[in-house]
Motif scaffolding. Structure first.
Motif, PDB file in Angstrom:
ATOM      1  N   SER A   5     -39.984  55.081  40.234  1.00 15.41           N
ATOM      2  CA  SER A   5     -40.722  54.332  39.166  1.00 15.41           C
ATOM      3  C   SER A   5     -41.948  53.510  39.591  1.00 15.41           C
ATOM      4  CB  SER A   5     -39.783  53.526  38.394  1.00 15.41           C
ATOM      5  OG  SER A   5     -39.323  52.629  39.350  1.00 15.41           O
ATOM      6  N   SER A   6     -41.875  52.975  40.769  1.00 16.91           N
ATOM      7  CA  SER A   6     -43.160  52.491  41.262  1.00 16.91           C
ATOM      8  C   SER A   6     -44.285  53.422  41.661  1.00 16.91           C
ATOM      9  CB  SER A   6     -42.650  51.388  42.740  1.00 16.91           C
ATOM     10  OG  SER A   6     -41.859  50.665  42.326  1.00 16.91           O
ATOM     11  N   LEU A  40     -45.852  54.477  38.336  1.00 12.14           N
ATOM     12  CA  LEU A  40     -46.465  53.301  37.957  1.00 12.14           C
ATOM     13  C   LEU A  40     -48.082  53.251  38.458  1.00 12.14           C
ATOM     14  CD1 LEU A  40     -46.848  51.021  35.796  1.00 12.14           C
ATOM     15  CD2 LEU A  40     -45.940  49.579  37.499  1.00 12.14           C
ATOM     16  N   ALA A  41     -48.079  53.489  39.795  1.00  6.53           N
ATOM     17  CA  ALA A  41     -49.347  53.621  40.483  1.00  6.53           C
ATOM     18  C   ALA A  41     -50.301  54.649  40.217  1.00  6.53           C
ATOM     19  CB  ALA A  41     -49.208  53.445  41.912  1.00  6.53           C
ATOM     20  N   VAL A  84     -46.678  48.758  47.170  1.00  2.00           N
ATOM     21  CA  VAL A  84     -48.084  49.563  46.927  1.00  2.00           C
ATOM     22  C   VAL A  84     -48.827  49.596  48.033  1.00  2.00           C
ATOM     23  CG1 VAL A  84     -49.430  47.257  46.358  1.00  2.00           C
ATOM     24  CG2 VAL A  84     -49.956  49.485  45.099  1.00  2.00           C
ATOM     25  N   LEU A 121     -38.468  52.929  48.573  1.00  2.00           N
ATOM     26  CA  LEU A 121     -39.597  52.738  47.596  1.00  2.00           C
ATOM     27  C   LEU A 121     -39.248  53.417  46.336  1.00  2.00           C
ATOM     28  CD1 LEU A 121     -42.595  51.787  47.131  1.00  2.00           C
ATOM     29  CD2 LEU A 121     -43.196  53.985  48.302  1.00  2.00           C
ATOM     30  N   ILE A 127     -47.447  46.094  42.133  1.00  2.38           N
ATOM     31  CA  ILE A 127     -46.338  47.124  42.381  1.00  2.38           C
ATOM     32  C   ILE A 127     -45.677  46.448  43.840  1.00  2.38           C
ATOM     33  CG2 ILE A 127     -45.392  49.201  42.474  1.00  2.38           C
ATOM     34  CD1 ILE A 127     -47.895  50.114  40.705  1.00  2.38           C
ATOM     35  N   ARG A 128     -44.333  46.671  43.606  1.00  2.00           N
ATOM     36  CA  ARG A 128     -43.716  46.510  44.993  1.00  2.00           C
ATOM     37  C   ARG A 128     -43.902  47.845  45.866  1.00  2.00           C
ATOM     38  NH1 ARG A 128     -39.182  48.290  46.745  1.00  2.00           N
ATOM     39  NH2 ARG A 128     -37.963  47.396  48.649  1.00  2.00           N
TER      40      ARG A 128
END
Length: 258
Positions: free
Chosen positions: A205-206, A209-210, A233, A202, A230-231
């Motif tokens: 950066s993801s 972003l969340a 999420v 995971l 988002i990947r």
């Protein structure tokens, strides 16, 4: 004069016997520290803990400092100043220099320093080196700091502390994550989810972003996609709920409790 006795060399280990061979200062300190931390985790005051354990409140604070769970501006300032002097001075001289620099008595300085003998668990100590109570307290303080000031730095601190802890996805599936170190010995900012064999990491950066998509800390977020397309999420959703960054509906809580 009396007759001179023949000298008999002592056998190794045959010195004066201890009056209390069962006494172990390190173990006693560890037991006191665990007891103090357990009461401190139940939000008792230093004075109340001292009364319960028949200790001096100053000793209670020193035990909590040794365990790495007590924080205050004064304690942080004293320890920071002392550690700077300690790099070039003896313990005694560093205490004296710290006292002079901060206009404190030497007794006050030592009261804010951890015990040198026995078990010392600083903030940077790995979780396997601290008690369960100390670990829980460390997480609690980190999460509280994150909720007050939801920055990347505070989030990363909490993420590190919760490595290996069990989470639940939106649908109630359990998972944990681990954070690995690179060749340079530093943590890589990737969370490796153990939910499936050979699952991908995971990306940090993801997660950021969340985090930026949270409109209000502690507000109800109905579903993972509300945090963004988002990947991974669904994992971030469960992590943020455990960190109290978001809340979930009663229906989702039922799924997570199963």
């Amino acid at each position: 004069m009396g007759e001179k006795r023949t000298y008999k060399p002592r056998k190794p280990g045959s010195g004066r016997k201890k009056l209390k061979p069962e006494y172990n200062a390190g173990e006693n300190l560890k037991e006191q520290m665990d007891a103090v931390v357990a009461l401190y985790n139940s939000e008792m005051s230093l004075q109340s803990i001292a009364d319960a354990l028949a200790l001096n409140p100053i000793k209670v604070r020193k035990l909590l400092i040794t365990a790495g769970v007590y924080e205050s501006d004064v304690a942080e300032m004293v320890q920071h100043t002392f550690n700077n002097y300690r790099e070039t001075q003896s313990y005694k001289d560093a205490v004296f220099s710290t006292a002079s620099s901060l206009k404190l008595s030497r007794a006050s300085v030592t009261s804010y320093l951890p015990y040198e003998k026995g078990v010392y668990f600083p903030k940077e100590a790995p979780v396997e080196k601290i008690s369960v109570g100390a670990e829980r307290q460390r997480r609690y303080r980190a999460v509280r700091k994150l909720r007050i000031e939801p920055t990347e730095e505070h989030l990363w601190e909490v993420v590190l502390l919760y490595s290996g802890v069990r989470f639940k996805t939106y649908s109630g599936l359990p998972f944990t994550y681990e954070i690995r170190k690179g060749r340079n010995g530093q943590y890589t900012k990737e969370l490796w989810i153990d939910r499936r064999e050979n699952s991908k990491s995971l990306a940090w950066s993801s997660i950021l972003l969340a985090l930026n998509n949270i409109k209000e800390v502690g507000a109800v977020v109905d579903r993972p996609k509300a945090l963004g397309d988002i990947r991974g999420v669904t994992y971030i959703y469960g992590i943020f709920y455990r960190f109290s960054m978001i809340d979930v509906s009663d229906k989702v809580k039922e799924k997570m409790m199963k």
